[in-house]
Write a protein that holds these residues in place. Structure first.
Motif, PDB file in Angstrom:
ATOM      1  N   UNK A 480       0.825  -1.219   0.000  1.00 39.37           N
ATOM      2  CA  UNK A 480       0.000   0.000   0.000  1.00 39.37           C
ATOM      3  C   UNK A 480       0.851   1.257   0.000  1.00 39.37           C
ATOM      4  N   UNK A 481       2.169   1.136  -0.054  1.00 45.95           N
ATOM      5  CA  UNK A 481       3.025   2.310   0.057  1.00 45.95           C
ATOM      6  C   UNK A 481       3.179   3.093  -1.219  1.00 45.95           C
ATOM      7  N   UNK A 482       3.011   2.463  -2.382  1.00 42.68           N
ATOM      8  CA  UNK A 482       3.230   3.136  -3.657  1.00 42.68           C
ATOM      9  C   UNK A 482       2.174   2.661  -4.651  1.00 42.68           C
ATOM     10  N   UNK A 629      -8.141  10.320   9.630  1.00 42.56           N
ATOM     11  CA  UNK A 629      -7.854  10.193   8.190  1.00 42.56           C
ATOM     12  C   UNK A 629      -6.738   9.186   7.949  1.00 42.56           C
ATOM     13  N   UNK A 630      -5.676   9.259   8.735  1.00 42.44           N
ATOM     14  CA  UNK A 630      -4.543   8.350   8.532  1.00 42.44           C
ATOM     15  C   UNK A 630      -4.940   6.911   8.831  1.00 42.44           C
ATOM     16  N   UNK A 631      -5.692   6.689   9.913  1.00 44.14           N
ATOM     17  CA  UNK A 631      -6.141   5.334  10.243  1.00 44.14           C
ATOM     18  C   UNK A 631      -7.047   4.794   9.140  1.00 44.14           C
ATOM     19  N   UNK A 632      -7.909   5.661   8.600  1.00 46.09           N
ATOM     20  CA  UNK A 632      -8.786   5.220   7.514  1.00 46.09           C
ATOM     21  C   UNK A 632      -7.989   4.907   6.257  1.00 46.09           C
ATOM     22  N   UNK A 633      -6.930   5.665   5.996  1.00 46.56           N
ATOM     23  CA  UNK A 633      -6.040   5.337   4.880  1.00 46.56           C
ATOM     24  C   UNK A 633      -5.508   3.909   5.019  1.00 46.56           C
ATOM     25  N   UNK A 634      -5.071   3.589   6.227  1.00 46.64           N
ATOM     26  CA  UNK A 634      -4.459   2.275   6.453  1.00 46.64           C
ATOM     27  C   UNK A 634      -5.508   1.159   6.400  1.00 46.64           C
ATOM     28  N   UNK A 635      -6.680   1.388   7.006  1.00 48.88           N
ATOM     29  CA  UNK A 635      -7.711   0.351   7.039  1.00 48.88           C
ATOM     30  C   UNK A 635      -8.376   0.155   5.686  1.00 48.88           C
ATOM     31  N   UNK A 636      -8.269   1.146   4.814  1.00 46.24           N
ATOM     32  CA  UNK A 636      -8.911   1.044   3.508  1.00 46.24           C
ATOM     33  C   UNK A 636      -8.394  -0.139   2.702  1.00 46.24           C
ATOM     34  N   UNK A 637      -7.142  -0.541   2.941  1.00 44.69           N
ATOM     35  CA  UNK A 637      -6.550  -1.653   2.200  1.00 44.69           C
ATOM     36  C   UNK A 637      -6.891  -3.016   2.788  1.00 44.69           C
ATOM     37  N   UNK A 638      -7.435  -3.043   4.001  1.00 44.56           N
ATOM     38  CA  UNK A 638      -7.673  -4.328   4.663  1.00 44.56           C
ATOM     39  C   UNK A 638      -9.154  -4.582   4.926  1.00 44.56           C
ATOM     40  N   UNK A 639      -9.911  -3.537   5.220  1.00 45.76           N
ATOM     41  CA  UNK A 639     -11.320  -3.701   5.576  1.00 45.76           C
ATOM     42  C   UNK A 639     -12.176  -3.545   4.329  1.00 45.76           C
ATOM     43  N   UNK A 640     -12.840  -4.576   3.879  1.00 43.15           N
ATOM     44  CA  UNK A 640     -13.644  -4.448   2.649  1.00 43.15           C
ATOM     45  C   UNK A 640     -14.896  -3.606   2.835  1.00 43.15           C
ATOM     46  N   UNK A 642     -15.137  -0.589   3.927  1.00 39.89           N
ATOM     47  CA  UNK A 642     -14.906   0.845   3.693  1.00 39.89           C
ATOM     48  C   UNK A 642     -14.888   1.087   2.190  1.00 39.89           C
ATOM     49  N   UNK A 643     -15.964   1.654   1.691  1.00 36.38           N
ATOM     50  CA  UNK A 643     -16.091   1.877   0.249  1.00 36.38           C
ATOM     51  C   UNK A 643     -15.700   3.314  -0.083  1.00 36.38           C
ATOM     52  N   UNK A 644     -14.504   3.684   0.289  1.00 36.04           N
ATOM     53  CA  UNK A 644     -13.987   5.020   0.030  1.00 36.04           C
ATOM     54  C   UNK A 644     -12.573   4.914  -0.519  1.00 36.04           C
ATOM     55  N   UNK A 645     -12.308   5.654  -1.558  1.00 40.29           N
ATOM     56  CA  UNK A 645     -10.951   5.745  -2.075  1.00 40.29           C
ATOM     57  C   UNK A 645     -10.159   6.749  -1.247  1.00 40.29           C
ATOM     58  N   UNK A 646      -8.853   6.818  -1.519  1.00 36.09           N
ATOM     59  CA  UNK A 646      -8.015   7.740  -0.760  1.00 36.09           C
ATOM     60  C   UNK A 646      -8.429   9.191  -0.977  1.00 36.09           C
ATOM     61  N   UNK A 647      -8.842   9.507  -2.188  1.00 35.24           N
ATOM     62  CA  UNK A 647      -9.276  10.873  -2.463  1.00 35.24           C
ATOM     63  C   UNK A 647     -10.502  11.266  -1.669  1.00 35.24           C
ATOM     64  N   UNK A 648     -11.479  10.357  -1.581  1.00 33.16           N
ATOM     65  CA  UNK A 648     -12.681  10.655  -0.802  1.00 33.16           C
ATOM     66  C   UNK A 648     -12.344  10.824   0.677  1.00 33.16           C
ATOM     67  N   UNK A 649     -11.460  10.007   1.191  1.00 32.22           N
ATOM     68  CA  UNK A 649     -11.093  10.113   2.609  1.00 32.22           C
ATOM     69  C   UNK A 649     -10.456  11.465   2.894  1.00 32.22           C
TER      70      UNK A 649
END
Length: 835
Positions: A480-482, A629-640, A642-649
């Motif tokens: 998820x880093x790049x 915001x940062x926690x949601x960024x990280x959980x976005x890759x693991x929790x299905x 959360x239907x938000x992209x990084x831009x929406x977050x």
């Protein structure tokens, strides 16, 4: 008129005149105004005056605000003149460059103080608009009056290392403008001469017993036939043996004529494997080289195990140039854009826009002009939304003084030593970028680093370049880093081959750790002869930066009214006097450079008194929202769920903070948004997609596959790893690594499924990921984090050029890619980690 202080509070000054008789003293009163003057440099020592305190008590205003009630006494023969007031007409002397523009006189009335310059023209009776041509000429704040660093043409001359006379410089500038204008006009004409080619899609259905056929009679001697077919195809695999597939046959026959004694016939067979579930709709594209303008017959057949019907969609397009010609045009356009950026002939945003226009004109010329809606769809709005949201968050966050506080704490942690501090900052940036987006990491770190370097009298540019290099390295460690890593682990075909989140992260994390261990000593070698401390004392550095800030402030004032014009000229005069003071200090200064701060304990105490948290309540709000915001960024890759992209977050986080912070003056926040950076990314997305339409990326992938097939089988895997690694790194330095990664994934999957090649897919994919991520350090526009960091630094007055980044980033890219290549060869060739 409006003056803006360091806290971004605006102070409005309006004058109201009272009618008076000629025999009496005229009183001019200014309307009551409010504002926080604690950090207003132009009104130093203003908020503690007696009259101000009286007005505060009378108006019951909150602490920290003050009201101005000014009395100016003048005789009949010298009636108060607004033009003279703004122009600086006064008989008082002994004013210096540091003198405030407004000051209380002995009788507690406000007296205007001029920034006296005997060469500055003016007269009591000269009007503000009409007779100030000489003043405008002398005080014009254009790029030509700036230092050489901020003049793109001067940077071009610096790279060539010679000095030119003013006439030659003027001639080169005119030639540059005329050349670029001619290119823009020609590109616009080519783009307007050809219509949009949005061919409608044809819906059809085929089965084992029914086929589809059509004749293309509008093929007018074009070089290529471009076909697009949509259907339930297998993702990432083409031209491989399969049980169920679609066969598309393209046939053209040229009869014998005056030019040819014998007829010719060309037949192309294009097989596309079908997915077993028949669910996902995937579009396949392929171009075919035709002989002449003879009719073309297209036949579609289905080879299935049952009698089901397969729905398809198809469209075709005629192109006027061969693949080699398109690639050549794309290469010329890309080289031209890099020339504009490297030598800073124009700003990088304008260079990307010019390159996009040229690429669109080239597409129109070959018969593939896209519509406006298609061009808009090429822009990656998720990335732009992420950038915009984080810029808003950082802009509000900076109002709390948190960045200054962090700078002092980092200085205390390093005990005044520069290199331990740089290593700590780079290591933290690399760790954060492994779990966050690289852009987010640099947007949080860049303001802290700039403030830290300012208090230590360091050059922030070298430290920022080191940070962004390690940010790109750290981003390659996880899935998820790049963005290239996200594209790889999101591919369904690669998941079926065992490249999932855990396996990918584990392998890449070990390799990046080895890269980091060798990167720190190499960074120290690169910086061995570089003076990280500024060559001037901190007083001169601050004076230079103050001059730059005043210039930028004056440039942003739009002289729409007489008052704004007067303020702009006043700021121009301020800059001229500060530059005169700077020249005097430089002539009298004896260079004394201290390579290490010996009095760091005393400096920390002074800095802690000066740099404190200014708004603790706002800080709590900012930390809370940013943490979510940062926690949601990280959980976005693991929790299905959360239907938000990084831009929406990022956008939602910015809205939350704007509501909690109760921002009244929204324009101040918008002024801190890097609009030039956002526009650069939008133009870059259009440019890269247009180059992809010109077959540049496909051509690179096909040539890479051809070279790998030509290698003997016993050495093929090692050569394939090396070739994919370095091609990915060099290509990612020059073009956007996102479309390149998406294209190379299909190329490598097809290559691994070719029975004649017989290569495992895992080593090739890992080589692609390593090269695409580490290659971003090669150039300034190789990675998004590089551009964002350069934009923020430029906004603070510490922008670095393409060549400054290249001299440090490209050697680091070569070294890190070499270490990554050795890691790949050791694990896949030596240890056999291929399954």
């Amino acid at each position: 008129m409006y003056l803006e202080n360091k806290s971004n509070l605006e102070i409005e000054m309006s004058q109201a005149g009272a009618q008076g008789q000629q025999s009496r003293v005229g009183h001019r009163k200014s309307e009551v105004l409010a504002g926080n003057f604690d950090e207003l440099r132009l009104l130093e020592g203003f908020s503690d005056r007696r009259e101000t305190q009286k007005l505060l008590q009378a108006a019951a205003m909150p602490p920290g605000h003050c009201a101005i009630y000014a009395n100016t006494n003048q005789d009949d023969s010298h009636n108060f003149n607004m033009v003279g007031f703004l122009r600086g007409q006064t008989t008082q002397a002994n004013y210096t460059e540091r003198s405030p523009l407004l000051k209380f006189s002995q009788d507690d009335t406000i007296t205007y103080m001029t920034l006296h310059d005997p060469n500055f023209p003016g007269g009591e009776d000269s009007p503000l608009d009409g007779s100030c041509t000489e003043a405008d000429r002398k005080c014009q704040l254009s790029r030509s009056s700036s230092s050489e660093k901020y003049d793109p043409l001067d940077n071009f001359h610096n790279h060539l290392s010679f000095k030119l006379s003013s006439n030659v410089r003027y001639g080169l500038r005119v030639a540059k403008v005329l050349t670029m204008f001619i290119i823009v006009v020609l590109s616009s004409l080519y783009f307007s001469m050809y219509p949009d080619r949005e061919n409608p899609w044809r819906m059809l259905a085929v089965s084992s017993t029914e086929s589809f056929s059509m004749n293309l009679t509008d093929f007018r001697g074009n070089a290529l036939l471009k076909m697009q077919v949509g259907g339930p195809f297998v993702g990432g695999a083409e031209d491989i043996p399969a049980q169920e597939y679609i066969l598309i046959q393209v046939e053209q026959t040229e009869e014998a004529g005056p030019r040819r004694r014998r007829g010719q016939q060309v037949i192309y067979n294009w097989s596309i494997p079908l997915h077993s579930q028949r669910s996902d709709q995937i579009v396949r594209t392929r171009t075919f080289e035709m002989l002449s303008s003879s009719p073309v017959v297209v036949t579609v057949q289905a080879f299935l195990l049952d009698s089901q019907v397969v729905p398809l969609s198809m469209t075709h397009q005629s192109l006027y140039a061969t693949v080699e010609t398109q690639v050549l045009i794309a290469g010329i356009i890309l080289a031209g854009v890099y020339v504009l950026i490297i030598f800073e002939i124009v700003h990088r945003t304008l260079a990307a826009m010019l390159g996009s226009l040229a690429a669109l004109a080239a597409l129109a010329f070959i018969g593939n002009r896209p519509s406006l809606m298609t061009v808009v769809e090429w822009i990656d709005y998720e990335t732009l939304a992420l950038l915009f949201g984080m810029m808003i968050l950082v802009a509000v966050f900076s109002e709390t003084g948190f960045f200054d506080y962090c700078a002092v704490k980092a200085y205390q942690l390093s005990r005044g030593r520069v290199w331990p501090m740089i290593i700590i900052l780079c290591l933290i940036a690399a760790i954060l970028s492994a779990f966050l987006d690289n852009v987010t990491t640099m947007m949080l770190f860049t303001p802290v680093t700039i403030r830290l370097c300012e208090v230590l009298n360091l050059d922030p540019r070298h430290v920022l370049i080191a940070e962004v290099i390690f940010t790109n390295i750290g981003g390659a460690a996880t899935a998820v880093g790049d963005p290239p890593n996200v594209i790889i682990v999101s591919n369904q075909d690669l998941r079926e081959k065992g490249i999932d989140f855990a396996g990918f992260t584990g392998y890449m994390f070990l390799g990046i750790c080895l890269v980091l261990l060798t990167s720190f000593p190499f960074l120290r070698m690169l910086y061995w002869n570089k003076k990280l401390y500024n060559k001037e004392p901190i007083e001169i550095v601050e004076l230079k930066h103050e001059i730059l800030v005043w210039k930028q402030t004056a440039q942003r004032i739009n002289p729409a009214s007489r008052e704004e014009t007067a303020v702009k000229r006043l700021l121009m005069q301020k800059v001229l006097n500060l530059e005169s003071l700077l020249r005097r200090q430089l002539r009298s200064y004896q260079w004394q450079i201290s390579q290490e701060d010996k009095n760091w304990e005393h400096n920390i105490q002074e800095l802690q008194k000066k740099h404190k948290i200014t708004d603790k309540i706002l800080l709590v709000k900012c930390v809370s929202v940013l943490g979510v915001v940062i926690v949601t960024f990280f959980l976005n890759s693991f929790v299905p769920g959360i239907h938000l992209d990084l831009g929406w977050i990022a956008i939602l986080g910015a809205l939350w903070l704007l509501v909690l912070a109760d921002i009244q003056d929204f324009e101040i926040i918008l002024h801190r948004v890097e609009w030039a950076t956002l526009l650069f990314f939008a133009a870059l997305f259009v440019l890269m997609e247009a180059l992809a339409q010109l077959q540049l990326i496909d051509y690179i992938g096909e040539q890479t596959a051809t070279l790998i097939k030509a290698v003997p089988e016993e050495e093929r895997l090692a050569i394939a790893i090396i070739l994919v690694m370095w091609v990915s790194a060099l290509a990612s330095s020059l073009i956007d690594n996102i479309p390149f990664t998406a294209t190379m994934i299909h190329v490598l999957i097809n290559l691994s499924q070719d029975e004649d090649v017989n290569l495992p897919v895992k080593p090739l994919i890992f080589a692609l990921a390593m090269g695409a991520c580490l290659g971003g350090n090669g150039t300034l526009i190789g990675a998004s984090a590089n551009v964002v960091c350069a934009g923020i630094a430029e906004q603070h007055g510490y922008g670095f050029s393409f060549m400054e980044f290249f001299r440090l980033g490209f050697p680091m890219m070569l070294m890190t890619c070499t270490i990554g290549m050795c890691y790949l060869l050791a694990t896949h060739i030596g240890l056999g980690w291929n399954t």
